[in-house]
Motif scaffolding. Structure first.
Motif, PDB file in Angstrom:
ATOM      1  N   GLU A 122       0.973  -1.126   0.131  1.00  0.00           N
ATOM      2  CA  GLU A 122      -0.002  -0.050  -0.128  1.00  0.00           C
ATOM      3  C   GLU A 122       1.050   1.310   0.106  1.00  0.00           C
ATOM      4  O   GLU A 122       0.370   2.206  -0.517  1.00  0.00           O
ATOM      5  N   HIS A 123       2.012   1.142   0.380  1.00  0.00           N
ATOM      6  CA  HIS A 123       2.897   2.382   0.757  1.00  0.00           C
ATOM      7  C   HIS A 123       4.057   2.511  -0.127  1.00  0.00           C
ATOM      8  O   HIS A 123       4.738   3.804  -0.220  1.00  0.00           O
ATOM      9  N   THR A 124       4.569   1.492  -0.729  1.00  0.00           N
ATOM     10  CA  THR A 124       5.909   1.654  -1.625  1.00  0.00           C
ATOM     11  C   THR A 124       5.556   1.038  -3.106  1.00  0.00           C
ATOM     12  O   THR A 124       4.634   0.677  -3.368  1.00  0.00           O
ATOM     13  N   ARG A 125       6.296   1.398  -3.698  1.00  0.00           N
ATOM     14  CA  ARG A 125       6.439   1.202  -5.002  1.00  0.00           C
ATOM     15  C   ARG A 125       7.274   0.096  -5.455  1.00  0.00           C
ATOM     16  O   ARG A 125       7.896  -0.141  -6.779  1.00  0.00           O
ATOM     17  N   ASP A 127       8.873  -3.698  -6.204  1.00  0.00           N
ATOM     18  CA  ASP A 127       8.261  -4.947  -7.007  1.00  0.00           C
ATOM     19  C   ASP A 127       7.839  -5.871  -6.255  1.00  0.00           C
ATOM     20  O   ASP A 127       8.416  -5.941  -5.164  1.00  0.00           O
TER      21      ASP A 127
ATOM     22  N   ARG B  44      -5.951   8.712  -5.199  1.00  0.00           N
ATOM     23  CA  ARG B  44      -4.333   8.738  -5.943  1.00  0.00           C
ATOM     24  C   ARG B  44      -3.525   9.825  -5.470  1.00  0.00           C
ATOM     25  O   ARG B  44      -2.276   9.698  -5.066  1.00  0.00           O
ATOM     26  N   ARG B  47      -2.529   9.723  -1.499  1.00  0.00           N
ATOM     27  CA  ARG B  47      -1.795   8.335  -1.511  1.00  0.00           C
ATOM     28  C   ARG B  47      -3.111   7.201  -0.505  1.00  0.00           C
ATOM     29  O   ARG B  47      -2.614   6.516  -0.034  1.00  0.00           O
ATOM     30  N   ARG B  51      -8.233   0.728  -5.202  1.00  0.00           N
ATOM     31  CA  ARG B  51      -7.451  -0.253  -6.233  1.00  0.00           C
ATOM     32  C   ARG B  51      -8.567  -1.231  -6.977  1.00  0.00           C
ATOM     33  O   ARG B  51      -9.413  -1.389  -6.439  1.00  0.00           O
TER      34      ARG B  51
END
Lengths: 277, 269
Positions: A122-125, A127, B44, B47, B51
């Motif tokens: 939910e909080h990072t991008r 992989d 978005r 934050r 989804r």
């Protein structure tokens, strides 16, 4: 005891308290639950909030987590005023805190690994592979390696607490909150969880706030203990000082004695008759 | 208050509290609806994205998995309508007009209503049970302290998934019920299926189908919100979850039937 000695000197560059509570008052309906709480948590210390049932310790924790809004008083967490903070800033602050709830509060529809990965998702991008590795790393830390594909319903009490701790630390929080970490566990497992909290602090250097009513656990892990009673702070001091305290209510708590009810004739008659005297 | 006998005063007190409770629940539902829409638009940027994956997961649960039961019910209702209509029209010797009545009542009333009631029973109760259990296990608190807004993470996907699937199921129920009615009508009146289909298409206007779908979208919102509100208000452990789950189904079906009547009244004026 070694824990206390270890942290007494923690001269970080930033010595401001990570949590500051000033004059916190809160009510449930007409009932006053917390009555003028003042409290500070220093960087890197383990502060145990101790008190019996109904002392207000769970309410205090919920305030520190921003789940409740106080009647009056101010709370600053990592320098942010909880009364004023909102929106993205609040989300960002929450990413720097980790919470292990009493019953674990693992999401029952997700596996252990997915539970631990959720804050990352939910909080990072990152992989997915990276997130899995990070989650597995935390599972190793809490000695749950190999159980990542179990569902929460398949875990024992101690394993639930470990998984909850792993999820709480997955974002490398500045402050870790633990609600009754050893409650409901057998003594051996409880001791292991206490040791785990000490190890986590030693490895990651975060501040830890533990709410508990278990004396042994409190004495083992605390740098300082805050004794809460009927919504008031009786004392905030080192383990040794609390043990040596001659405050009658603290002595009662330490000796596991029930408290003497205050004898107030008017209040007593009022309770019995329901008539406002 | 002293003018009133104690019993009457207690009754008024209870009535007042119940009214207040009902109003505050409706207010809560409205807030959840507004917040879900807000997160869908600005999530978005803040934050807190809603989804798509979660919406599809809900749609799968609410919609796709309901297809078998909706099919059975719609087929049966179609047959039942055809049997009753032909029986009633026989008294006037007007059996040949049966398609007119059956097609309109399926598309305007029966398909949306039966779909709404089935989804309320299957998914409205599931929302209430899931949210209620999550609440008593502190999972909602856990989401909040993780910085994951529970409305955008739990409520919005359920709402949008239901909103997507109830109209879709209604279209399916339209088709199946009309087919079911056709089975009996063609047999009874000695028509062939193609002629029946032609008559149905002739009878139905776009307006009729829109009427049914519009209602079903409203039902979807009611089902999701009533399920979620009841789940969020659970207190008192496992027993509380059971109580609120039942309550959510009863409330949702009541709301659907009343809304159905009001909608029909307003749009046929």
């Amino acid at each position: 005891m070694s824990a206390a000695a270890q942290t007494a000197a923690d001269p970080g560059p930033d010595n401001a308290p990570v949590i500051e509570v000033r004059g916190l008052v809160t009510h449930y309906g007409p009932r006053k639950i917390l009555d003028g709480i003042d409290l500070e948590v220093q960087p890197g210390e383990i502060l145990v909030i101790m008190g019996g049932s109904g002392s207000g310790k769970s309410t205090l924790l919920n305030h520190l987590l921003g789940l409740l809004v106080p009647t009056s008083g101010a709370i600053r967490v990592l320098g942010e005023d909880l009364n004023a903070i909102d929106g993205v800033a609040r989300t960002l602050l929450r990413q720097r805190l980790g919470v292990a709830f009493q019953g674990g509060a693992l999401f029952s529809s997700l596996s252990v690994l997915e539970n631990i990965m959720l804050p990352l998702i939910e909080h990072t991008r990152l992989d997915r592979k990276t997130m899995e590795i990070m989650a597995r790393l935390k599972l190793e830390v809490v000695n749950l390696a190999g159980f990542e594909h179990l569902m929460p319903a398949e875990l024992s009490g101690g394993m639930i607490k470990r998984a909850a701790l792993a999820r709480a630390i997955v974002m490398d929080p500045r402050i870790l909150f633990c609600d009754e970490p050893s409650a409901g566990l057998d003594p051996v497992v409880a001791t292991a969880i206490d040791q785990l909290i000490l190890d986590l602090r030693a490895a990651m250097g975060m501040s830890v706030v533990v709410v508990t009513h278990e004396l042994e656990s409190a004495f083992k892990i605390a740098d300082r203990i805050c004794v809460l009673d009927r919504g008031k702070v009786l004392a905030v001091d080192t383990v040794a000082a609390i043990r040596a305290s001659d405050h009658p209510r603290i002595r009662n708590l330490l000796n596991r004695q029930g408290e003497d009810p205050d004898l107030d004739v008017d209040a007593y008659l009022e309770r019995l008759t329901g008539i406002d005297l | 208050m002293s003018a009133l006998p104690a019993r009457a005063s207690a009754f008024l007190d209870r009535l007042g509290r119940a009214t207040l409770g009902a109003v505050s629940e409706i207010g809560f539902a409205a807030v959840l609806l507004a917040e879900s829409l807000m997160w869908a638009v600005v999530g978005r940027r803040r934050r807190q994205p809603v989804r798509l994956g979660l919406i599809f997961a809900e749609a799968m649960e609410v919609g796709v998995k309901a297809v078998p039961i909706v099919t059975i019910m719609a087929l049966t209702i179609g047959l039942m309508l055809a049997i009753q209509s032909i029986y009633a029209l026989k008294t006037f010797g007007a059996e040949s007009r049966v398609v007119f009545g059956v097609a309109l009542s399926v598309v305007r009333e029966f398909a949306p209503l039966i779909t709404g009631i089935l989804v309320a029973g299957r998914s409205g109760s599931a929302f209430a049970a899931r949210l209620g259990t999550m609440r008593i296990n502190q999972e909602i608190d856990a989401l909040t302290v993780m910085g994951i807004n529970p409305v955008r993470f739990l409520v919005a996907p359920a709402l949008f998934g239901t909103l997507l699937m109830v109209p879709a199921l209604t279209v399916w129920a339209d088709l199946v019920a009309l087919f079911g009615a056709g089975l009996y009508i063609t047999l009874e009146l000695g028509m062939d299926m193609a002629a029946y289909a032609d008559q149905v298409i002739e009878v139905l206007a776009v307006n009729d189908i829109a009427h049914g779908l519009g209602k079903s979208a409203l039902f979807a919102v009611l089902i999701a919100l009533i399920g979620v509100v009841n789940g969020a208000l659970v207190s008192g452990g496992a027993e509380g979850v059971g109580r609120m789950t039942t309550r959510s189904v009863v409330h949702a079906i009541t709301a659907i039937v009343i809304t159905d009547m009001v909608f029909a009244f307003v749009l046929t004026r």
